[in-house]
Design an enzyme around this catalytic site. Structure first.
Site, PDB file in Angstrom:
ATOM      1  N   TYR A 241       3.169   6.765   9.803  1.00 41.97           N
ATOM      2  CA  TYR A 241       2.394   5.590   9.418  1.00 41.97           C
ATOM      3  C   TYR A 241       3.283   4.506   8.837  1.00 41.97           C
ATOM      4  CZ  TYR A 241      -1.912   3.126   8.239  1.00 41.97           C
ATOM      5  OH  TYR A 241      -2.926   2.207   8.200  1.00 41.97           O
TER       6      TYR A 241
ATOM      7  N   HIS B 227       0.845  -1.194   0.000  1.00 39.78           N
ATOM      8  CA  HIS B 227       0.000   0.000   0.000  1.00 39.78           C
ATOM      9  C   HIS B 227       0.877   1.240   0.000  1.00 39.78           C
ATOM     10  CE1 HIS B 227      -4.141  -1.646   1.420  1.00 39.78           C
ATOM     11  NE2 HIS B 227      -3.540  -2.466   0.583  1.00 39.78           N
TER      12      HIS B 227
ATOM     13  N   TYR C 171      -9.982   5.524   6.295  1.00 40.70           N
ATOM     14  CA  TYR C 171     -10.230   5.991   7.653  1.00 40.70           C
ATOM     15  C   TYR C 171     -11.328   7.051   7.563  1.00 40.70           C
ATOM     16  CZ  TYR C 171      -5.946   3.748   9.381  1.00 40.70           C
ATOM     17  OH  TYR C 171      -4.986   2.835   9.736  1.00 40.70           O
TER      18      TYR C 171
ATOM     19  N   PRO D  36      -5.749   0.926  18.053  1.00 37.90           N
ATOM     20  CA  PRO D  36      -5.393   0.396  16.736  1.00 37.90           C
ATOM     21  C   PRO D  36      -5.468   1.408  15.596  1.00 37.90           C
ATOM     22  CG  PRO D  36      -7.588  -0.320  17.366  1.00 37.90           C
ATOM     23  CD  PRO D  36      -7.014   0.376  18.564  1.00 37.90           C
TER      24      PRO D  36
ATOM     25  N   LYS E  39      -0.241   0.408  14.849  1.00 37.44           N
ATOM     26  CA  LYS E  39       1.081   0.320  15.456  1.00 37.44           C
ATOM     27  C   LYS E  39       1.264  -0.841  16.429  1.00 37.44           C
ATOM     28  CE  LYS E  39       2.732   3.635  13.236  1.00 37.44           C
ATOM     29  NZ  LYS E  39       3.316   3.100  12.010  1.00 37.44           N
TER      30      LYS E  39
END
Length: 389
Positions: free
Chosen positions: A384, A72, A200, A292, A296
């Protein structure tokens, strides 16, 4: 029984440490409270930082992951039906990998068993002795009899409820915790993912996340009340609520189906200090928990394993103890940054019961700034994909 490193916990962090040490000729024994089948039945996250992927490669267990994983290069953020992408590759030159934690664990189990690694399942009553001295040992019960492992070091990879953290005296350890006033209701469904990248989504109804495990297995989450139970939510009710929270274009192409797993997880931020007491080292959930939202959890465990593994190799092969003496310091420096990022992502995207009208405006402005500002997107992307070890 005698070994160099006794590892308590047969999840991915304990298995990865054992396999890495094996690659460098260092002996270990893994103690696991459950069966292999039970551990592999646990559904967990699957977004891996490049640092974790490289550790799997160093451990010699990356062949299937490299073949089957999804790379990704970015993610999608939405608020109230306005969505935008954040391009990790463009902003950082890096990416993340989607490969389920269950598959990571399966690959590690297979590698340890193929190498003749010692894993003792279904142990009970584990106790750590003498960790603050020069001759630690671990006792446990197996098949009704007490067993003992003498060792040089103990790695506590046994999770939040394990014995390892509790073995450090209260006079030595300090714990930091934040509990969030909501949970995540998650389902696994044998349906194609709604999007090539994770979504998200923040809405007036609460947070939602669209994720995946493979091209025919999807993982979806919605923010829910801590008083809810999975039985309160039919599959139909879940899908309808998810559609209300994600962008309309995603909702229109969402493929629904029966859930194959459904669960609710509370959210917390937690850190214990120090992560080392004498010859006992805490790794992963035994030392810290993150919500979550920032993906991580498994990745922070991997960074612990990186520092501990290199410290142990330095000790055994170079006769130098700086790595193990500074393990807690180095691990915690990175952990707190991951805690900050996970807390920030959580506060950015969720609805809190005590938010005022001002708070909601600030939250909306924060998302708008992120949408419009390349520097802000770079900060998110760097965190990220994973900060350097």
């Amino acid at each position: 029984m005698r070994t160099q490193v006794a590892i308590i916990g047969g999840g991915p962090s304990g298995l990865l440490l054992s396999q890495l040490l094996h690659q460098r000729g260092i002996d270990s024994v893994v103690l696991e409270r459950k069966t292999r089948e039970y551990v592999l039945g646990r559904i967990r996250a699957g977004v891996l930082e490049v640092g974790f992927v490289n550790l799997m490669r160093e451990a010699g267990v990356a062949e299937r992951m490299d073949r089957e994983c999804f790379i990704h290069d970015g993610t999608v953020i939405s608020r109230d039906n306005l969505s935008f992408g954040i391009n990790f590759k463009e902003l950082t030159g890096s990416h993340v990998v989607v490969y389920g934690q269950t598959e990571v664990t399966r690959d590690l189990y297979d590698a340890r068993e193929a190498a003749g690694g010692k894993i003792v399942y279904e142990v009970d009553g584990v106790e750590i002795h003498g960790a603050d001295g020069d001759a630690p040992y671990v006792t446990y019960h197996k098949d009704g009899a007490e067993q003992r492992i003498d060792c040089d070091f103990v790695a506590g990879c046994d999770g939040f409820h394990g014995v390892s953290r509790q073995s450090i005296p209260l006079s030595v350890r300090r714990e930091y915790e934040k509990l969030y006033p909501f949970g995540w209701l998650g389902i696994l469904s044998e349906t194609p993912p709604v999007n090539d990248e994770l979504i998200y989504a923040s809405s007036e109804r609460g947070f939602a996340l669209c994720s995946m495990r493979n091209e025919n297995l999807s993982r979806y989450y919605i923010q829910c009340s801590l008083s809810d139970s999975p039985e309160d939510w039919t599959d139909a009710a879940f899908w309808e609520e998810l559609k209300r929270r994600i962008p309309e274009e995603a909702a229109e192409r969402l493929v629904t189906g029966p859930s194959v797993e459904k669960s609710i997880a509370p959210l917390r931020s937690f850190v214990t200090e120090p992560m080392r007491w004498g010859r006992l080292f805490l790794c992963g959930d035994a030392a810290h928990i993150v919500p979550p939202t920032g993906a991580k959890g498994l990745n922070t465990a991997a960074s612990d394993i990186h520092y501990l593994y290199h410290g142990l190799v330095q000790h055994y092969q170079d006769g130098e103890d700086e790595g193990i003496e500074r393990y807690s310091e180095r691990a915690l420096a990175r952990i707190w940054k991951a805690e900050r990022f996970s807390w920030w992502m959580t506060t950015l995207l969720h609805r809190f019961p005590d938010q005022s009208a001002f708070d909601l405006r600030i939250q909306a402005a924060e998302v708008a700034f992120l949408r419009e500002n390349r520097a802000a997107q770079t900060v998110l992307a760097e965190n990220y994909v994973g900060l350097p070890y």
